[in-house]
Design a protein around this motif. Structure first.
Motif, mmCIF file in Angstrom:
data_model
loop_
_atom_site.group_PDB
_atom_site.id
_atom_site.type_symbol
_atom_site.label_atom_id
_atom_site.label_comp_id
_atom_site.label_asym_id
_atom_site.label_seq_id
_atom_site.Cartn_x
_atom_site.Cartn_y
_atom_site.Cartn_z
ATOM 1 N N VAL A 148 36.985 47.797 25.256
ATOM 2 C CA VAL A 148 37.776 48.540 26.249
ATOM 3 C C VAL A 148 38.136 47.631 27.416
ATOM 4 O O VAL A 148 39.288 47.595 27.872
ATOM 5 C CB VAL A 148 36.996 49.772 26.746
ATOM 6 C CG1 VAL A 148 37.698 50.415 27.934
ATOM 7 C CG2 VAL A 148 36.841 50.783 25.619
ATOM 8 N N TYR A 152 41.855 46.497 28.499
ATOM 9 C CA TYR A 152 42.288 46.861 29.851
ATOM 10 C C TYR A 152 42.787 45.632 30.606
ATOM 11 O O TYR A 152 43.813 45.687 31.290
ATOM 12 C CB TYR A 152 41.126 47.510 30.602
ATOM 13 C CG TYR A 152 41.527 48.225 31.868
ATOM 14 C CD1 TYR A 152 41.940 49.551 31.839
ATOM 15 C CD2 TYR A 152 41.496 47.576 33.097
ATOM 16 C CE1 TYR A 152 42.307 50.211 33.000
ATOM 17 C CE2 TYR A 152 41.863 48.229 34.260
ATOM 18 C CZ TYR A 152 42.269 49.545 34.200
ATOM 19 O OH TYR A 152 42.647 50.188 35.355
ATOM 20 N N LEU A 207 43.161 54.011 28.988
ATOM 21 C CA LEU A 207 41.902 53.274 28.972
ATOM 22 C C LEU A 207 41.102 53.425 30.263
ATOM 23 O O LEU A 207 39.945 53.002 30.322
ATOM 24 C CB LEU A 207 42.172 51.784 28.743
ATOM 25 C CG LEU A 207 42.699 51.378 27.375
ATOM 26 C CD1 LEU A 207 43.070 49.900 27.366
ATOM 27 C CD2 LEU A 207 41.661 51.652 26.286
ATOM 28 N N LEU A 217 36.563 52.949 22.720
ATOM 29 C CA LEU A 217 38.005 53.056 22.507
ATOM 30 C C LEU A 217 38.418 54.472 22.120
ATOM 31 O O LEU A 217 39.506 54.924 22.454
ATOM 32 C CB LEU A 217 38.443 52.071 21.415
ATOM 33 C CG LEU A 217 38.519 50.597 21.819
ATOM 34 C CD1 LEU A 217 38.860 49.740 20.615
ATOM 35 C CD2 LEU A 217 39.560 50.405 22.908
ATOM 36 N N ALA A 220 39.644 56.833 24.803
ATOM 37 C CA ALA A 220 40.981 56.665 25.378
ATOM 38 C C ALA A 220 41.907 57.811 24.984
ATOM 39 O O ALA A 220 42.907 58.071 25.662
ATOM 40 C CB ALA A 220 41.582 55.334 24.936
#
Length: 628
Positions: A148, A152, A207, A217, A220
């Protein structure tokens, strides 16, 4: 690489002098939130279990449901309910503890989102009664990490890149090269910047929740998490960015549509004023979405830092985005007049001066001392960025020299060459016979291919144009790295906050976990098989709850049973004891006791009584230090 001119060195000397002045008079402040206090204090030992754990931060923070976790020595959760805002402008947070907590060392793991939108996390320990060993299973992935965090960061970089391309290329077209609005490379470049920003912003929104909360993930795609993000300042900034990009789509449509097709100079000028106003509003608004939610929005002089940050971002876009647009024009062989290159060169010089001035102010504000420049990750990244910018300035100076050598013929590119096949195509298309028309079309395509090849050779044979193209390409390559370093800087804890956090860690007391007690006491009752050794072990060996084991062995090291064994503790200096310990048989020659409480630290006398027969008995003692 050429040595910079004296005038350029004088230009750099001014901000360096200002930098020294600012660092010499810096006042304390912070950007990322730093833990500056806690109750119970880090490393402290409290006599009774507290009702709650309270944390104090250097700035306001946003809390998630499990922002504070308190884990006991066995790793079990000790808090009840969720963390809550403790007041004082969101700079404190607290969580209640379960009643009746036992003695031992407790671990407090916390995570929050600082006011500049970046997640922060940490952990510390305190002890109830006395320190003890602890076994705490913290999650492997903390906030801002893992897949993540990587995605990001990529999205953040893409957002900066898209902003530079969109704003910088549009500015280059509107101010330096109006004819570029009629070319395909410029349309593609601006459209790519816009699409990159849109995709990156949507990805950042999705995210944001798992990035700040240490999720996966899969989180999200949780719409509830996205809704929660929209209620925060970073979420509001990202949503505002999407709305501004929608307005930017209208700007792009007019720029490459109505304005590019206008032939009447008066009408084109009137439309240009509207585009200038609209483009400025959109550009400033997009830059503000970073300023309102990141480093510039917190700490000292936020009301000054935010507009300075906006100007800094716009200067970056004008320089780096404009460079990319100029490279695209030169590389595609478009007709770029000398005046266009010279006009951009002047604008780029102004952008560099603006970047130096605003960068010096931002550096002072985020670092605060010369030590932070080399002792913190933020300062080290800043040094790398400064070095890269110096390289960029040198390359820009080289490009200016190539620009000065350009002649009007050298920048016309393939415009004259392309005109010939177009005319030939039109001439062949006039015949009425179908075969003749087809042959004319083939001839036109062949002529066009030949003309394109001639234009390429002419372009590559022009030393001045080739030199300019290569120097601009080098500038763009270095600029891409500068943008990457800038992205890392915006996600790195500023030097001021890092130093504050380090000071907090250094000033906090350290709870010492005592070493396990291991004492060997020889004995001899005088009877048959009366010799041996009593080994007493106590873990953790402090004044908290201990687990005691007593092992009786013969001289050859074999464990053997005795009819009776007793043990007691006496603190003669304070007239405490003897305190007997009730032992339970575990195995041959092995006795143990759980929850052995030693009330206070000191020089304790351990007395072990061993009876090997009905009449053979002896008591042996040994003085040991228990506790601090």
């Amino acid at each position: 690489m050429r040595v910079m001119t004296k005038s350029a060195l004088r230009l750099l000397a001014v901000p360096l002098a200002v930098l020294g002045l600012l660092f010499g008079t810096a006042a304390p402040a912070s950007a990322h939130a730093a833990l500056v206090g806690s109750d119970p204090a880090q490393g402290s030992v409290v006599k009774t279990a507290p009702a709650q754990v309270r944390l104090t931060f250097s700035e306001g923070v946003l809390l998630s449901r499990d922002a504070i976790r308190v884990l006991g020595p066995d790793g079990e959760r000790a808090e009840t309910g969720d963390a809550n805002d403790g007041g004082r402008g969101n700079t404190t947070a607290a969580v209640a503890l379960r009643p009746g907590l036992g003695n031992g060392t407790y671990t407090v793991a916390w995570k929050a989102v600082s006011a500049d939108s970046h997640p922060v996390a940490g952990a510390f320990t305190f002890s109830i009664g006395a320190p003890s060993k602890t076994s705490v299973a913290l999650p492997a992935q903390e906030v801002g990490g893992g897949a993540v965090g990587a995605l990001y960061d990529i999205a953040r970089y893409a957002a900066y890149l898209g902003f530079a391309l969109l704003v910088g290329a549009a500015f280059f077209i509107g101010v330096c090269w109006p004819d570029g609005a009629r070319t395909r490379p410029m349309r593609r470049l601006v459209a790519t910047g816009w699409a990159t920003m849109v995709a990156a912003t949507i990805l950042l929104l999705m995210l944001r929740a798992p990035y700040a909360g240490g999720g996966t993930l899969g989180d999200a795609f949780d719409l509830g998490g996205v809704r929660d993000v929209l209620d925060t300042r970073p979420g509001a900034a990202l949503l505002s960015r999407l709305l501004l990009l929608a307005a930017g789509a209208v700007f792009i449509a007019v720029l490459f549509g109505s304005w590019a097709k206008r032939e009447d100079p008066v009408e084109r000028q009137d439309l240009a004023w509207g585009l200038a106003i609209g483009g400025t509003v959109v550009s400033v608004g997009l830059a503000a979405t970073w300023a309102m939610a990141e480093h510039a929005s917190v700490g000292i002089q936020a009301s000054v830092a935010m507009p300075v940050d906006i100007v800094h971002l716009l200067a970056v876009a004008a320089w780096l985005g404009g460079l990319t647009a100029l490279l695209a024009a030169l590389w595609s062989g478009q007709r770029v007049e000398r005046a266009t290159v010279q006009r951009f060169s002047k604008i780029a010089f102004g952008a560099v001066v603006t970047l130096v001035v605003t960068g010096v102010y931002q550096s002072w504000r985020q670092l605060g001392s010369w030590d932070a420049l080399v002792s913190t990750g933020y300062g080290q990244l800043l040094l790398v960025k400064v070095g890269l910018v110096i390289v960029l300035v040198e390359l820009a100076w080289l490009s200016r020299r190539w620009t000065a050598r350009l002649g009007e013929a050298a920048v016309r590119g393939r415009a004259v060459a392309v005109a010939q096949p177009v005319a030939a195509g039109r001439k062949g298309a006039g015949g009425g016979d179908g075969d003749a028309s087809e042959r004319a079309g083939q001839l036109a395509r062949q002529e066009a291919a030949l003309a394109k090849e001639r234009a390429r050779k002419e372009r590559d044979g022009d030393a001045e144009r080739t030199g300019l193209r290569k120097s601009v390409l080098a500038e763009v390559a270095v600029a891409v790295v500068v943008l990457a370093v800038t992205t890392l800087l915006t996600g790195t804890q500023p030097g001021r906050a890092a130093e504050e956090g380090a000071a907090q860690q250094a000033s906090a007391p350290v709870a010492e976990v005592p070493e396990p007690l291991d004492v060997r006491i020889p004995f001899d009752t005088g009877g048959t098989d009366g010799k041996g050794e009593a080994e007493v072990t106590m873990d953790p060996g402090g004044i908290a709850e201990n687990e005691l084991h007593l092992l009786v062995t013969s001289p050859d090291g074999r464990a053997f049973d005795v009819p009776e064994v007793q043990i007691s503790f006496t603190l003669k200096s304070k007239r405490i004891g003897p305190i007997p310990v009730t032992l339970g048989k575990v195995d041959t020659g092995h006795w143990s006791a759980a929850n052995v409480q030693i009330p206070v630290p000191g020089e304790w006398t351990i007395a072990v009584t061993v009876r090997t027969s009905d009449i053979d008995q002896v008591t042996r003692t040994k003085v040991v230090k228990i506790g601090s």
